[in-house]
Design a protein around this motif. Sequence first.
Motif, mmCIF file in Angstrom:
data_model
loop_
_atom_site.group_PDB
_atom_site.id
_atom_site.type_symbol
_atom_site.label_atom_id
_atom_site.label_comp_id
_atom_site.label_asym_id
_atom_site.label_seq_id
_atom_site.Cartn_x
_atom_site.Cartn_y
_atom_site.Cartn_z
ATOM 1 N N HIS A 1 -116.522 73.627 -31.864
ATOM 2 C CA HIS A 1 -116.706 73.769 -33.117
ATOM 3 C C HIS A 1 -115.775 74.678 -34.022
ATOM 4 O O HIS A 1 -114.644 74.917 -33.443
ATOM 5 C CB HIS A 1 -118.191 75.010 -33.156
ATOM 6 N N ALA A 2 -115.899 75.113 -35.112
ATOM 7 C CA ALA A 2 -114.898 75.363 -36.107
ATOM 8 C C ALA A 2 -114.805 76.858 -36.797
ATOM 9 O O ALA A 2 -114.425 77.366 -37.640
ATOM 10 C CB ALA A 2 -114.731 74.449 -37.129
ATOM 11 N N HIS A 3 -115.357 77.630 -35.812
ATOM 12 C CA HIS A 3 -115.384 79.178 -36.148
ATOM 13 C C HIS A 3 -113.922 79.498 -35.942
ATOM 14 O O HIS A 3 -113.209 78.911 -35.213
ATOM 15 C CB HIS A 3 -116.185 79.995 -35.145
ATOM 16 N N PHE A 4 -113.534 80.571 -36.698
ATOM 17 C CA PHE A 4 -112.260 81.097 -36.820
ATOM 18 C C PHE A 4 -111.378 81.308 -35.660
ATOM 19 O O PHE A 4 -110.333 81.158 -35.306
ATOM 20 C CB PHE A 4 -111.973 82.322 -37.837
ATOM 21 N N ASP A 5 -112.246 81.956 -34.657
ATOM 22 C CA ASP A 5 -111.639 81.819 -33.263
ATOM 23 C C ASP A 5 -111.724 80.971 -32.373
ATOM 24 O O ASP A 5 -110.657 81.125 -31.202
ATOM 25 C CB ASP A 5 -112.471 83.031 -32.602
ATOM 26 N N THR B 1 -119.986 64.956 -35.993
ATOM 27 C CA THR B 1 -119.873 64.736 -37.378
ATOM 28 C C THR B 1 -120.515 65.848 -38.204
ATOM 29 O O THR B 1 -120.054 66.150 -39.396
ATOM 30 C CB THR B 1 -120.954 63.392 -37.639
ATOM 31 N N LEU B 2 -121.436 66.639 -37.603
ATOM 32 C CA LEU B 2 -122.050 67.773 -38.295
ATOM 33 C C LEU B 2 -121.146 68.753 -38.541
ATOM 34 O O LEU B 2 -121.357 69.842 -39.354
ATOM 35 C CB LEU B 2 -123.579 68.355 -37.537
ATOM 36 N N GLU B 3 -119.931 68.950 -37.908
ATOM 37 C CA GLU B 3 -119.041 70.067 -37.915
ATOM 38 C C GLU B 3 -118.127 69.745 -39.003
ATOM 39 O O GLU B 3 -117.015 70.647 -39.323
ATOM 40 C CB GLU B 3 -118.460 70.463 -36.796
ATOM 41 N N LEU B 4 -118.049 68.402 -39.411
ATOM 42 C CA LEU B 4 -116.896 67.896 -40.209
ATOM 43 C C LEU B 4 -116.824 68.768 -41.556
ATOM 44 O O LEU B 4 -115.841 68.848 -42.017
ATOM 45 C CB LEU B 4 -116.992 66.641 -40.474
ATOM 46 N N PRO B 5 -118.106 68.996 -42.148
ATOM 47 C CA PRO B 5 -117.497 69.844 -43.394
ATOM 48 C C PRO B 5 -116.945 71.174 -43.292
ATOM 49 O O PRO B 5 -116.585 71.580 -44.315
ATOM 50 C CB PRO B 5 -119.206 70.089 -43.935
ATOM 51 N N HIS B 6 -116.828 71.674 -42.267
ATOM 52 C CA HIS B 6 -116.225 73.027 -42.054
ATOM 53 C C HIS B 6 -114.661 72.806 -41.725
ATOM 54 O O HIS B 6 -114.006 73.571 -41.620
ATOM 55 C CB HIS B 6 -116.660 73.593 -40.919
ATOM 56 N N LEU B 7 -114.399 71.319 -41.540
ATOM 57 C CA LEU B 7 -113.123 71.042 -41.264
ATOM 58 C C LEU B 7 -112.386 70.131 -42.255
ATOM 59 O O LEU B 7 -111.361 69.779 -42.296
ATOM 60 C CB LEU B 7 -112.909 70.136 -39.924
ATOM 61 N N ASP C 1 -118.411 76.537 -46.223
ATOM 62 C CA ASP C 1 -117.970 77.520 -45.264
ATOM 63 C C ASP C 1 -119.367 77.898 -44.466
ATOM 64 O O ASP C 1 -120.331 77.357 -44.686
ATOM 65 C CB ASP C 1 -118.044 78.776 -46.471
ATOM 66 N N TYR C 2 -119.052 78.605 -43.396
ATOM 67 C CA TYR C 2 -120.071 78.912 -42.520
ATOM 68 C C TYR C 2 -121.197 80.081 -43.296
ATOM 69 O O TYR C 2 -120.662 80.676 -44.135
ATOM 70 C CB TYR C 2 -119.816 79.626 -41.249
ATOM 71 N N PRO C 3 -122.412 80.296 -42.674
ATOM 72 C CA PRO C 3 -123.217 81.278 -43.289
ATOM 73 C C PRO C 3 -122.642 82.635 -43.061
ATOM 74 O O PRO C 3 -121.558 82.658 -42.106
ATOM 75 C CB PRO C 3 -124.478 81.094 -42.424
ATOM 76 N N LYS C 4 -122.862 83.631 -43.776
ATOM 77 C CA LYS C 4 -122.421 84.903 -43.503
ATOM 78 C C LYS C 4 -122.971 85.532 -42.025
ATOM 79 O O LYS C 4 -124.096 85.133 -41.704
ATOM 80 C CB LYS C 4 -122.933 85.817 -44.663
ATOM 81 N N ALA C 5 -121.842 86.422 -41.614
ATOM 82 C CA ALA C 5 -122.256 87.087 -40.138
ATOM 83 C C ALA C 5 -123.322 87.694 -40.181
ATOM 84 O O ALA C 5 -123.547 88.470 -41.667
ATOM 85 C CB ALA C 5 -121.123 87.558 -39.467
ATOM 86 N N ASP C 6 -124.047 88.372 -39.497
ATOM 87 C CA ASP C 6 -125.341 89.179 -39.342
ATOM 88 C C ASP C 6 -124.982 90.276 -38.604
ATOM 89 O O ASP C 6 -125.188 90.395 -37.267
ATOM 90 C CB ASP C 6 -126.557 88.417 -38.765
ATOM 91 N N VAL D 1 -111.895 75.427 -43.167
ATOM 92 C CA VAL D 1 -110.319 74.807 -42.915
ATOM 93 C C VAL D 1 -110.311 73.362 -43.525
ATOM 94 O O VAL D 1 -111.364 72.785 -43.633
ATOM 95 C CB VAL D 1 -109.672 74.791 -41.762
ATOM 96 N N ASP D 2 -109.289 72.881 -43.951
ATOM 97 C CA ASP D 2 -109.185 71.558 -44.516
ATOM 98 C C ASP D 2 -108.214 70.974 -43.884
ATOM 99 O O ASP D 2 -106.841 70.885 -44.022
ATOM 100 C CB ASP D 2 -108.821 71.627 -46.054
ATOM 101 N N ILE D 3 -108.277 70.088 -42.947
ATOM 102 C CA ILE D 3 -107.744 69.258 -42.091
ATOM 103 C C ILE D 3 -108.186 67.763 -42.132
ATOM 104 O O ILE D 3 -108.081 66.806 -41.468
ATOM 105 C CB ILE D 3 -107.437 69.301 -40.744
ATOM 106 N N SER D 4 -108.346 67.133 -43.658
ATOM 107 C CA SER D 4 -109.070 66.184 -43.893
ATOM 108 C C SER D 4 -108.430 64.858 -43.220
ATOM 109 O O SER D 4 -108.701 63.975 -42.942
ATOM 110 C CB SER D 4 -109.208 66.025 -45.539
ATOM 111 N N ASP D 5 -106.857 65.242 -43.612
ATOM 112 C CA ASP D 5 -106.016 63.634 -42.992
ATOM 113 C C ASP D 5 -106.050 63.878 -41.666
ATOM 114 O O ASP D 5 -105.394 62.713 -40.945
ATOM 115 C CB ASP D 5 -104.934 64.026 -43.641
#
Length: 274
Positions: free
Chosen positions: A80-84, A106-112, A117-122, A142-146
């Motif tokens: 997944h694409a969380h910051f860590d 595919t469902l993770e691609l919008p974050h890449l 952005d991801y939802p706010k942390a709780d 993040v944007d690594i579209s290419d």
Amino acid sequence: MKNNYMPITSEISNTGLAVAPDVYMYTTQIANLYMLGNPAKHKDWIIVDTGMPGTLERVKHAMNQRFGSNIGPKAIILTHAHFDHVGNLHQLIKGWEEDVPVYAHTLELPHLTGEEDYPKADPGADKGLVAKMSPAFSREAVDISDHVHPLPEDGSIPFFPEWTWYHTPGHTKGHVSLFREKDRILLAGDAFVTVKQESLYKVMAQEPELSGPPKYLTENWSDAEASVKKLAGLDPETALTGHGRMMEGEDLRSRLRDLSDHFVEKAVPKKEKN
């Protein structure tokens, strides 16, 4: 990216562990990444997740030590694409003879692709100090579209056909885990972890404890429960997670069955149960 560096370090930070001849675990502060490939047989290898921001030099040193100087991976696979988990992603795509392709669900691609952005942390998901700190963690796309591609629909892992990916949503919509049937090694990402990730003390001490996904960033608890049950059904011999130490054998299986059977009680934040 917000908060590029975190002043939290575990006692196993900057250490590596050869779990198998072709599976190597490397810890960056409080997050693990994995290098798949046997350097004694060939130089082709891939990396699963890329570690914490600000750890690039040590990560590349570990890669060079294992596979030789400037021999880049064939691919980067993201659970997944969380910051860590994408902390060194931009830099590891480039800097080799050829740019490295990245694969995610595919469902993770919008974050890449910079779209979502991801939802706010709780911070109220748990009383632990890491949970309380979580609003400071970056949730930016993040944007690594290419460079990013969807994982193959047949469950295969590019360049490494012995491995299969499983969609294990809950922590994020597009979270995946990897499994190899021949030795039953599971790379679970954050579908479950082997440390209580909400507790600062336990994160720093790396006290082994099989837990559900980190509470403060988990999006859907019903999906998270179904994913843990799916992974328990694989009956893994070895579990390697995004956070915490390796677990294996009957100790792993009994703890994972217990988590699967009592997921709501053991993993779900109290306020989500009401």
